[in-house]
Each structure stands twice: as structure tokens, then as C-alpha cells.
Design a protein around this motif. Structure first.
Motif, PDB file in Angstrom:
ATOM      1  N   CYS A  42     -22.705 -28.945 -30.457  1.00 43.00           N
ATOM      2  CA  CYS A  42     -21.880 -27.745 -30.240  1.00 43.00           C
ATOM      3  C   CYS A  42     -21.256 -27.259 -31.540  1.00 43.00           C
ATOM      4  O   CYS A  42     -20.390 -27.925 -32.104  1.00 43.00           O
ATOM      5  CB  CYS A  42     -20.793 -28.057 -29.226  1.00 43.00           C
ATOM      6  N   CYS A  43     -21.693 -26.084 -31.979  1.00 43.39           N
ATOM      7  CA  CYS A  43     -21.158 -25.483 -33.192  1.00 43.39           C
ATOM      8  C   CYS A  43     -20.759 -24.023 -32.987  1.00 43.39           C
ATOM      9  O   CYS A  43     -20.409 -23.340 -33.946  1.00 43.39           O
ATOM     10  CB  CYS A  43     -22.174 -25.575 -34.329  1.00 43.39           C
ATOM     11  N   ALA A  44     -20.832 -23.524 -31.766  1.00 39.60           N
ATOM     12  CA  ALA A  44     -20.504 -22.127 -31.492  1.00 39.60           C
ATOM     13  C   ALA A  44     -19.027 -21.873 -31.752  1.00 39.60           C
ATOM     14  O   ALA A  44     -18.196 -22.772 -31.633  1.00 39.60           O
ATOM     15  CB  ALA A  44     -20.861 -21.775 -30.054  1.00 39.60           C
ATOM     16  N   ASP A  45     -18.708 -20.644 -32.086  1.00 42.23           N
ATOM     17  CA  ASP A  45     -17.327 -20.262 -32.377  1.00 42.23           C
ATOM     18  C   ASP A  45     -17.100 -18.830 -31.910  1.00 42.23           C
ATOM     19  O   ASP A  45     -17.597 -17.885 -32.528  1.00 42.23           O
ATOM     20  CB  ASP A  45     -17.057 -20.400 -33.871  1.00 42.23           C
ATOM     21  N   GLY A  46     -16.390 -18.692 -30.810  1.00 37.03           N
ATOM     22  CA  GLY A  46     -16.149 -17.373 -30.241  1.00 37.03           C
ATOM     23  C   GLY A  46     -15.365 -16.460 -31.177  1.00 37.03           C
ATOM     24  O   GLY A  46     -14.504 -16.901 -31.932  1.00 37.03           O
ATOM     25  N   GLY A  47     -15.683 -15.182 -31.118  1.00 35.23           N
ATOM     26  CA  GLY A  47     -14.962 -14.185 -31.902  1.00 35.23           C
ATOM     27  C   GLY A  47     -15.377 -14.102 -33.358  1.00 35.23           C
ATOM     28  O   GLY A  47     -14.715 -13.446 -34.157  1.00 35.23           O
ATOM     29  N   THR A  48     -16.457 -14.756 -33.713  1.00 36.83           N
ATOM     30  CA  THR A  48     -16.901 -14.722 -35.104  1.00 36.83           C
ATOM     31  C   THR A  48     -17.844 -13.547 -35.323  1.00 36.83           C
ATOM     32  O   THR A  48     -18.349 -12.939 -34.395  1.00 36.83           O
ATOM     33  CB  THR A  48     -17.613 -16.036 -35.475  1.00 36.83           C
ATOM     34  N   LYS A  49     -18.076 -13.242 -36.581  1.00 38.97           N
ATOM     35  CA  LYS A  49     -18.980 -12.157 -36.954  1.00 38.97           C
ATOM     36  C   LYS A  49     -20.362 -12.722 -37.259  1.00 38.97           C
ATOM     37  O   LYS A  49     -20.491 -13.853 -37.726  1.00 38.97           O
ATOM     38  CB  LYS A  49     -18.448 -11.442 -38.194  1.00 38.97           C
ATOM     39  N   LEU A  50     -21.372 -11.915 -37.025  1.00 34.72           N
ATOM     40  CA  LEU A  50     -22.736 -12.337 -37.320  1.00 34.72           C
ATOM     41  C   LEU A  50     -22.884 -12.737 -38.784  1.00 34.72           C
ATOM     42  O   LEU A  50     -23.580 -13.697 -39.111  1.00 34.72           O
ATOM     43  CB  LEU A  50     -23.716 -11.216 -36.964  1.00 34.72           C
ATOM     44  N   SER A  51     -22.206 -12.041 -39.655  1.00 32.11           N
ATOM     45  CA  SER A  51     -22.301 -12.347 -41.083  1.00 32.11           C
ATOM     46  C   SER A  51     -21.818 -13.762 -41.410  1.00 32.11           C
ATOM     47  O   SER A  51     -22.245 -14.355 -42.402  1.00 32.11           O
ATOM     48  CB  SER A  51     -21.510 -11.326 -41.906  1.00 32.11           C
ATOM     49  N   GLN A  52     -20.964 -14.326 -40.575  1.00 26.96           N
ATOM     50  CA  GLN A  52     -20.465 -15.678 -40.806  1.00 26.96           C
ATOM     51  C   GLN A  52     -21.503 -16.751 -40.483  1.00 26.96           C
ATOM     52  O   GLN A  52     -21.306 -17.918 -40.820  1.00 26.96           O
ATOM     53  CB  GLN A  52     -19.201 -15.921 -39.977  1.00 26.96           C
ATOM     54  N   TRP A  53     -22.584 -16.349 -39.837  1.00 28.79           N
ATOM     55  CA  TRP A  53     -23.648 -17.282 -39.455  1.00 28.79           C
ATOM     56  C   TRP A  53     -24.854 -17.204 -40.389  1.00 28.79           C
ATOM     57  O   TRP A  53     -25.877 -17.833 -40.139  1.00 28.79           O
ATOM     58  CB  TRP A  53     -24.095 -17.017 -38.010  1.00 28.79           C
ATOM     59  N   MET A  54     -24.728 -16.483 -41.486  1.00 30.99           N
ATOM     60  CA  MET A  54     -25.831 -16.340 -42.436  1.00 30.99           C
ATOM     61  C   MET A  54     -25.893 -17.555 -43.361  1.00 30.99           C
ATOM     62  O   MET A  54     -24.880 -18.203 -43.611  1.00 30.99           O
ATOM     63  CB  MET A  54     -25.655 -15.059 -43.256  1.00 30.99           C
ATOM     64  N   PRO A  55     -27.086 -17.889 -43.866  1.00 27.33           N
ATOM     65  CA  PRO A  55     -27.211 -19.014 -44.801  1.00 27.33           C
ATOM     66  C   PRO A  55     -26.208 -18.903 -45.951  1.00 27.33           C
ATOM     67  O   PRO A  55     -26.006 -17.831 -46.505  1.00 27.33           O
ATOM     68  CB  PRO A  55     -28.650 -18.894 -45.310  1.00 27.33           C
TER      69      PRO A  55
END
Length: 107
Positions: A75-88
Motif C-alpha cells: 500500500c503506497c496510495a496517497d489520497g489528494g495527491t497530484k499526478l505529477s507527484q507520481w512521476m519518476p
């Protein structure tokens, strides 16, 4: 154990109401917590005080039954985050990769 990395925003983090969710067979479902595999318990992704159930729980139950294997949820999901925060190269991406590597070492 077949493991699955759970990343993304609130839908994956889990916002379903715990008291409305059906019970599932958790006998073969584990979550990675603090570097150790533990039996699944709800909420599996406690990213907020109001965390609830998510789609990973019923998926893990169905997968485990179909393939007769233990299932690990990372489990690494984080509600309310931006897509850009999930980029390499970003923190959430790096955290997910690090947890996946840790899970591979401990399964």
C-alpha cells in the motif's frame, strides 16, 4: 506470494465506508507494514484518519481464490495527491519503488 503495488490517489487509498463493506476471506491476504508482511486488516492503507475500504481487498480475495495463492498488498496510495507527484524521481514514486523492492526481499 503474488504481490501487487497499490499506488494512486483516493480511490486506491480507500474511501469506502468500513461499516458498509462486506467481510472478505483474509486468510491468504497480507499487507506490507513497516517492512514486514502482516495479515490484512482494515483499513489496509491508513493514509488519512478517514481511510476506509478500497478495491484491492476484494481483488485480492478473488485473485487468491482463483489462483490458490497468498496475495501481498503493498500500500503506497496517497489520497489528494497530484499526478505529477507520481512521476519518476518524485517522492511518492520513489517511495512506491522502494516499498516494492523491500517487498521483493521479504516475500
Amino acid at each position: 506470494m503474488h504481490s501487487f503495488l497499490l499506488i494512486g490517489q483516493s480511490n486506491m487509498a480507500g474511501r469506502g465506508y468500513l461499516n458498509e463493506a462486506r467481510e472478505i476471506d483474509t486468510s491468504r491476504i497480507y499487507t506490507l507494514r513497516n517492512g514486514r508482511w502482516q495479515k490484512m486488516f482494515r483499513p489496509i492503507n491508513p493514509d488519512r484518519s478517514f481511510s476506509g475500504v478500497n478495491l484491492a481487498e476484494s481483488f485480492a480475495e478473488a485473485y487468491s481464490q482463483k489462483y490458490n495463492v497468498d496475495v501481498g498488498l503493498i500500500c503506497c496510495a496517497d489520497g489528494g495527491t497530484k499526478l505529477s507527484q507520481w512521476m519518476p524521481g518524485e517522492l511518492l514514486f520513489d517511495n512506491a519503488v522502494n516499498n516494492a523492492k523491500l517487498a521483493a526481499r521479504t516475500s
